[in-house]
Each structure stands twice: as C-alpha cells, then as structure tokens.
Design an enzyme around this catalytic site. Structure first.
Site, PDB file in Angstrom:
ATOM      1  N   HIS A 259       0.849  -1.196   0.000  1.00 55.23           N
ATOM      2  CA  HIS A 259       0.000   0.000   0.000  1.00 55.23           C
ATOM      3  C   HIS A 259       0.881   1.240   0.000  1.00 55.23           C
ATOM      4  O   HIS A 259       2.099   1.133   0.178  1.00 55.23           O
ATOM      5  CB  HIS A 259      -0.888   0.014   1.258  1.00 55.23           C
ATOM      6  CG  HIS A 259      -0.074   0.176   2.507  1.00 55.23           C
ATOM      7  ND1 HIS A 259       0.516  -0.902   3.142  1.00 55.23           N
ATOM      8  CD2 HIS A 259       0.300   1.265   3.209  1.00 55.23           C
ATOM      9  CE1 HIS A 259       1.198  -0.475   4.192  1.00 55.23           C
ATOM     10  NE2 HIS A 259       1.088   0.850   4.254  1.00 55.23           N
TER      11      HIS A 259
ATOM     12  N   HIS B 264       5.588   6.584  -1.165  1.00 57.77           N
ATOM     13  CA  HIS B 264       6.377   5.358  -1.350  1.00 57.77           C
ATOM     14  C   HIS B 264       5.549   4.132  -0.980  1.00 57.77           C
ATOM     15  O   HIS B 264       4.635   4.212  -0.157  1.00 57.77           O
ATOM     16  CB  HIS B 264       7.651   5.385  -0.495  1.00 57.77           C
ATOM     17  CG  HIS B 264       7.380   5.236   0.964  1.00 57.77           C
ATOM     18  ND1 HIS B 264       6.970   6.300   1.761  1.00 57.77           N
ATOM     19  CD2 HIS B 264       7.427   4.152   1.785  1.00 57.77           C
ATOM     20  CE1 HIS B 264       6.792   5.870   2.987  1.00 57.77           C
ATOM     21  NE2 HIS B 264       7.051   4.575   3.037  1.00 57.77           N
TER      22      HIS B 264
HETATM   23  P1  ATP Z   1       5.495  -3.510  11.287  1.00 56.08           P
HETATM   24  O1  ATP Z   1       5.485  -2.239  12.106  1.00 56.08           O
HETATM   25  O2  ATP Z   1       4.866  -4.652  11.985  1.00 56.08           O
HETATM   26  O3  ATP Z   1       6.818  -3.817  10.700  1.00 56.08           O
HETATM   27  P2  ATP Z   1       4.037  -1.908   9.410  1.00 56.08           P
HETATM   28  O4  ATP Z   1       5.059  -0.811   9.612  1.00 56.08           O
HETATM   29  O5  ATP Z   1       3.588  -2.150   8.009  1.00 56.08           O
HETATM   30  O6  ATP Z   1       4.533  -3.271  10.011  1.00 56.08           O
HETATM   31  P3  ATP Z   1       2.469  -0.290  11.060  1.00 56.08           P
HETATM   32  O7  ATP Z   1       3.665   0.075  11.895  1.00 56.08           O
HETATM   33  O8  ATP Z   1       1.165  -0.491  11.742  1.00 56.08           O
HETATM   34  O9  ATP Z   1       2.743  -1.584  10.231  1.00 56.08           O
HETATM   35  O10 ATP Z   1       2.317   0.848   9.979  1.00 56.08           O
HETATM   36  C1  ATP Z   1       1.201   1.000   9.130  1.00 56.08           C
HETATM   37  C2  ATP Z   1       1.577   1.983   8.043  1.00 56.08           C
HETATM   38  O11 ATP Z   1       1.884   3.250   8.627  1.00 56.08           O
HETATM   39  C3  ATP Z   1       2.825   1.598   7.242  1.00 56.08           C
HETATM   40  O12 ATP Z   1       2.697   2.100   5.930  1.00 56.08           O
HETATM   41  C4  ATP Z   1       3.933   2.332   7.947  1.00 56.08           C
HETATM   42  O13 ATP Z   1       5.011   2.625   7.085  1.00 56.08           O
HETATM   43  C5  ATP Z   1       3.229   3.607   8.369  1.00 56.08           C
HETATM   44  N1  ATP Z   1       3.815   4.119   9.608  1.00 56.08           N
HETATM   45  C6  ATP Z   1       4.013   3.415  10.737  1.00 56.08           C
HETATM   46  N2  ATP Z   1       4.568   4.193  11.694  1.00 56.08           N
HETATM   47  C7  ATP Z   1       4.719   5.415  11.144  1.00 56.08           C
HETATM   48  C8  ATP Z   1       5.224   6.659  11.622  1.00 56.08           C
HETATM   49  N3  ATP Z   1       5.683   6.811  12.847  1.00 56.08           N
HETATM   50  N4  ATP Z   1       5.212   7.697  10.770  1.00 56.08           N
HETATM   51  C9  ATP Z   1       4.748   7.567   9.528  1.00 56.08           C
HETATM   52  N5  ATP Z   1       4.243   6.432   9.013  1.00 56.08           N
HETATM   53  C10 ATP Z   1       4.231   5.375   9.811  1.00 56.08           C
END
Ligand code: ATP
Ligand code: MG
EC number: 3.1.4.58
Length: 182
Positions: free
Chosen positions: A46, A128
């Site tokens: 996504h 991205h």
């Molecule tokens: P995991 O954290 O388990 O490795 P993930 O990063 O895909 O998996 P989430 O951390 O729940 O899952 O993130 C969901 C989405 O939000 C992803 O696209 C992630 O890149 C984005 N995201 C997560 N944390 C942040 C942040 N602090 N700032 C901006 N985007 C974020």
C-alpha cells in the site's frame, strides 16, 4: 460492524492508497524480484498518506466526520524508482515525480484532521510503497525494468493489526476516486 481493538480500546490506524488487484500483482512481482523472502507480503502492499497511530473510538468518530465529503482525485501514480532508508532498513518504490494532486490530497487530509486535534508529521510527505523491511540495502542501482502505472481507485482508512506472523491490515472504510464520498 465493530472491529477488534486492544484492551485500551485503541486502534492503530492509517490512511492509504490501496492497490487494486492488477497493481498489487505488479508491486508484488517487483518486491519478489528485488527483495526475495524479505519482501512485504502481497496483501500488505500500500501507499500510506497519513499515519494516524493509536486512536480511540471518540477520535475515530471525529476523523470520520472530518473526512465526510473527501474528494479523492483521479490520478495516475508512476512508481519508477527504488529508494532505501538505512535507519529503518526499508526498501521502497516511489515516484521520480510526485503528482501535485497527491500532495494536495495529503494537505487536504491534514487540514481536515487538524480540526480533530491531529498533529501531522513535520517532515515532507514522500510517496512510497514499502517493498521490504529489514532489508540490508542498498537499493538496486537500476530503475525497475517496468514502472508501475497505478490509477488510484480509492483512499482507505486502514487498521493495522498484529497477527502471529506479523502485521496485517483491515480496511475500515474507503473513499473512491473521482467522487466526493460521504
Ligand atoms: P510492522 O510495524 O509490523 O513492521 P508496518 O510498519 O507495516 O509493520 P504499522 O507500523 O502499523 O505496520 O504501519 C502501518 C503503516 O503506517 C505503514 O505504511 C507504515 O510505514 C506507516 N507508519 C508506521 N509508523 C509510522 C510513523 N511513525 N510515521 C509515519 N508512518 C508510519
Ligand atoms: Mg511499523
């Protein structure tokens, strides 16, 4: 329908452009080619627009009200370059030229959410798709052999959940491109 949430009643939420099957297949193929077993699983591919983080029911209701009538532009993303963030060890696919309409959409989301007390990130939006996590780097030197042309179909409000094998996502609701949704 109510969705599961953690014991504090908080849901980890984000707004994203969600790929239709055809684009998902292209993204998955690129991810498999460049990252092999470290690739993000297909169903998780996504493009995040706004990360909302842990959200309670009251705040979620406020966000949904603020997002009523959201106008999602019809635009085509052209994903044509790899990038790598060494600190987070993320390999991503992005755009050489981010469509101004996408930047405007993110600004509109921020404006709407700010009225609910949400503080948008200070750093500039960088469109991205994460292809791989825990990737040793660097990004491939060559551009993708075929860029992904992605006519965006919808913006989704998504919940991030923890499964036994890592994060997985569930679309809570979505706004189709080309019309102002309720
Ligand atoms: P995991 O954290 O388990 O490795 P993930 O990063 O895909 O998996 P989430 O951390 O729940 O899952 O993130 C969901 C989405 O939000 C992803 O696209 C992630 O890149 C984005 N995201 C997560 N944390 C942040 C942040 N602090 N700032 C901006 N985007 C974020
Ligand atoms: Mg994460």
């Amino acid at each position: 329908m109510s969705l599961p949430c953690n014991p504090e009643g908080l849901r980890r939420l984000f707004l994203a452009v969600w790929p239709a099957d055809a684009e998902c297949r292209q993204l998955a193929e690129l991810a498999a080619n460049v990252a092999g077993r470290r690739r993000v699983r297909d169903a998780n591919l996504h493009l995040t627009l706004v990360f909302l983080d842990a959200t309670d029911a009251e705040r979620l209701a406020a966000y949904e009200t603020a997002l009523a009538g959201l106008m999602v532009p019809t635009l085509v993303l052209i994903l044509d370059r790899y990038g790598y963030w060494p600190r987070s060890r993320i390999l991503w696919l992005g755009c050489s030229e981010t469509p101004p309409a996408l930047v405007d959409l993110v600004a509109d989301l921020h404006r709407r959410l700010r009225g609910c007390g949400f503080s948008p990130e200070q750093r500039a939006f960088q469109a991205h798709v994460t292809l791989a996590r825990n990737f040793p780097g660097p990004a491939p030197k060559q551009a993708p052999t075929a860029s992904v042309h992605w006519p965006i179909e919808e913006v989704a409000l998504v919940e991030s959940l923890q499964g036994e094998t890592g994060s997985y996502y569930r679309v809570v609701r979505s706004w189709p491109a080309g019309c102002s949704g309720g």
